[in-house]
Structures are given as structure tokens and as C-alpha cells.
Scaffold this motif. Structure first.
Motif, PDB file in Angstrom:
ATOM      1  N   THR A 166       0.790  -1.362   0.037  1.00 12.42           N
ATOM      2  CA  THR A 166       0.100   0.034   0.108  1.00 12.42           C
ATOM      3  C   THR A 166       0.973   1.314   0.054  1.00 12.42           C
ATOM      4  OG1 THR A 166      -0.157  -0.134   2.423  1.00 12.42           O
ATOM      5  CG2 THR A 166      -2.122  -0.969   1.004  1.00 12.42           C
ATOM      6  N   GLU A 203      -9.287   0.286  -2.136  1.00 15.09           N
ATOM      7  CA  GLU A 203      -9.871   0.245  -0.899  1.00 15.09           C
ATOM      8  C   GLU A 203      -8.861  -0.056   0.441  1.00 15.09           C
ATOM      9  OE1 GLU A 203     -13.936  -1.529   1.323  1.00 15.09           O
ATOM     10  OE2 GLU A 203     -13.527  -1.891  -0.936  1.00 15.09           O
ATOM     11  N   THR A 206      -6.817   2.945   1.217  1.00 13.36           N
ATOM     12  CA  THR A 206      -7.512   3.572   2.197  1.00 13.36           C
ATOM     13  C   THR A 206      -7.562   3.128   3.584  1.00 13.36           C
ATOM     14  OG1 THR A 206      -8.960   4.541   0.321  1.00 13.36           O
ATOM     15  CG2 THR A 206      -9.712   4.748   2.564  1.00 13.36           C
ATOM     16  N   ASP A 209      -4.154   3.753   5.220  1.00 14.29           N
ATOM     17  CA  ASP A 209      -4.117   5.018   5.642  1.00 14.29           C
ATOM     18  C   ASP A 209      -5.055   5.305   6.996  1.00 14.29           C
ATOM     19  OD1 ASP A 209      -2.441   6.074   3.771  1.00 14.29           O
ATOM     20  OD2 ASP A 209      -4.207   6.449   2.391  1.00 14.29           O
TER      21      ASP A 209
END
Length: 223
Positions: A166, A203, A206, A209
Motif C-alpha cells: 500500500t 480500498e 484507504t 491510511d
């Protein structure tokens, strides 16, 4: 109208609660009547001590706080409340408003600062905004809590692959960084997406994060 002694527990209610703190009984009564007239649950308190010893609700709420309470400044009360719950939504009302005090209140994180006498609709609008913001915060906290639960179900290797992938590393870069085969990285990445219930890789990013795990670990060394 709801009344509660110190240390009383307030029943959770997702519709929200308005906690009024003012040492003027007439003001408390008027505000309770106002909030009751529009169906807003409310609790009225006559002193800072009652508020500071109150067990705060876990559901959305806001505090309507008089700036000048007996023997204590509303700013001091705000400071103490922030230590208990940094994101607490506070709306100040004051019959002795001045620019410097208003600025100090807003810098301290207040949602609004309203001078007495005020239009009832102005206060209601401020309360609705504060409750909406707190409701959104609760929803976000619930989502993050659920994500943490899923993340805890990942194996240490799956967590590591999720962190690196990611962060923007390609599968072969992740493989090189942690010393495993690229095919194995693909397996761990797929497992991480499945367990995190991420429909797309975007996704998953996200989610990383939200959990503050994106790029954690060996990501920087691998770039």
C-alpha cells in the motif's frame, strides 16, 4: 428534561444529547424548553463541577457552556474537558462576549461562540452542526475500530506485505525487501485483501491510511 447528579451515567442514544451548563436557573429552564420543543434530548447542569464529574456518554453529544460560571472561567472548564476527550464538541454562550475571549475559545477547539441574547434558531443551528460533527466522528471511530479488528487477524507477514504494497511498492520490490518469492507476496497480498474485506486494492490503501500502517516497517528501506 433530564437531570443527573455527579458521576451519573447517561444512557447512550445515537440521536444525540445536548448538555447545558449554566449557573442561571432561568437560562437552564429556557434552554431545556427550547431543546424539548424540537425533540432534542437534553441534560441541564448548574455548575462546572457537575459537568467535570459527569460520566460522559459514549454516543453523540455536545455541550452548551456558559462562559462565565461562578468561580471558574468557561475557558478553564474547556481546558479540563479537552484532557478527558480532545474532540469534545463545545458551544460557548456568553453575556459578556469580547473578541479576545471568543478567539481563545475557538483556538481551544470550540464549535461556536454565541453572544447573549441570541436568536433561538442560531443556537439550534450551532447545536445541530455540533451533533452532526460528533455523529460523524463516532461513525469514523467505529469504522476504524472494525478495521483494527480485521487487521489483527492478519498474520505478521500479511501485515508486512500490506504495509509495503500500500506504500506503492511493486510485488517484486516487496519480495526483495522482505526476502520472499514474488509469488508468495501475491498470495499474502490476496489474503490481506480478503481478510480486510477490501473489494479493490485502492480500498486496501484507504484502509491502511485509516490504520496508519501504510508504508510502516521496511517500506522506506525498500524504496
Amino acid at each position: 428534561m433530564f437531570y443527573a447528579p455527579a458521576m451519573h451515567s447517561i444512557e447512550a442514544d445515537d440521536d444525540g444529547l445536548v448538555i447545558v451548563v449554566d449557573d442561571d436557573a432561568g437560562v437552564r429552564s429556557a434552554l431545556a424548553n427550547l431543546f424539548n420543543s424540537v425533540g432534542l434530548r437534553n441534560l441541564t447542569l448548574g455548575s462546572a463541577d457537575e459537568l467535570l464529574t459527569l460520566k460522559l456518554p459514549d454516543s453523540p453529544f455536545c455541550v452548551v457552556l456558559d462562559m462565565r460560571l461562578r468561580e471558574v472561567s468557561g475557558l478553564d472548564v474547556q481546558s479540563q474537558l479537552r484532557k478527558r476527550r480532545p474532540a469534545m464538541p463545545i458551544i460557548f454562550i456568553s453575556g459578556h462576549a469580547d473578541f479576545a475571549t471568543g478567539v481563545a475559545a475557538m483556538k481551544g477547539g470550540a464549535c461556536d461562540f454565541i453572544a447573549k441574547p441570541f436568536r433561538e434558531q442560531d443556537l439550534l443551528d450551532a447545536v445541530y452542526r455540533a451533533l452532526d460533527d460528533d455523529r460523524s466522528r463516532h461513525a469514523k471511530d467505529a469504522r476504524v475500530h472494525a478495521l483494527r479488528g480485521r487487521y489483527a487477524e492478519l498474520s505478521p507477514r500479511e501485515q508486512e506485505v500490506m504495509s509495503l504494497a500500500t506504500a506503492g511498492l511493486l510485488n517484486k520490490q516487496v519480495a526483495s525487501a522482505i526476502g520472499i518469492a514474488e509469488a508468495t507476496v501475491k498470495i499474502h497480498r490476496g489474503q490481506a485483501m480478503r481478510k480486510m474485506e477490501a473489494k479493490t486494492f485502492a480500498e486496501l490503501v484507504t484502509m491502511a491510511d485509516a490504520l496508519s500502517v501504510r508504508g510502516r516497517g521496511r517500506a522506506q528501506a525498500a524504496i
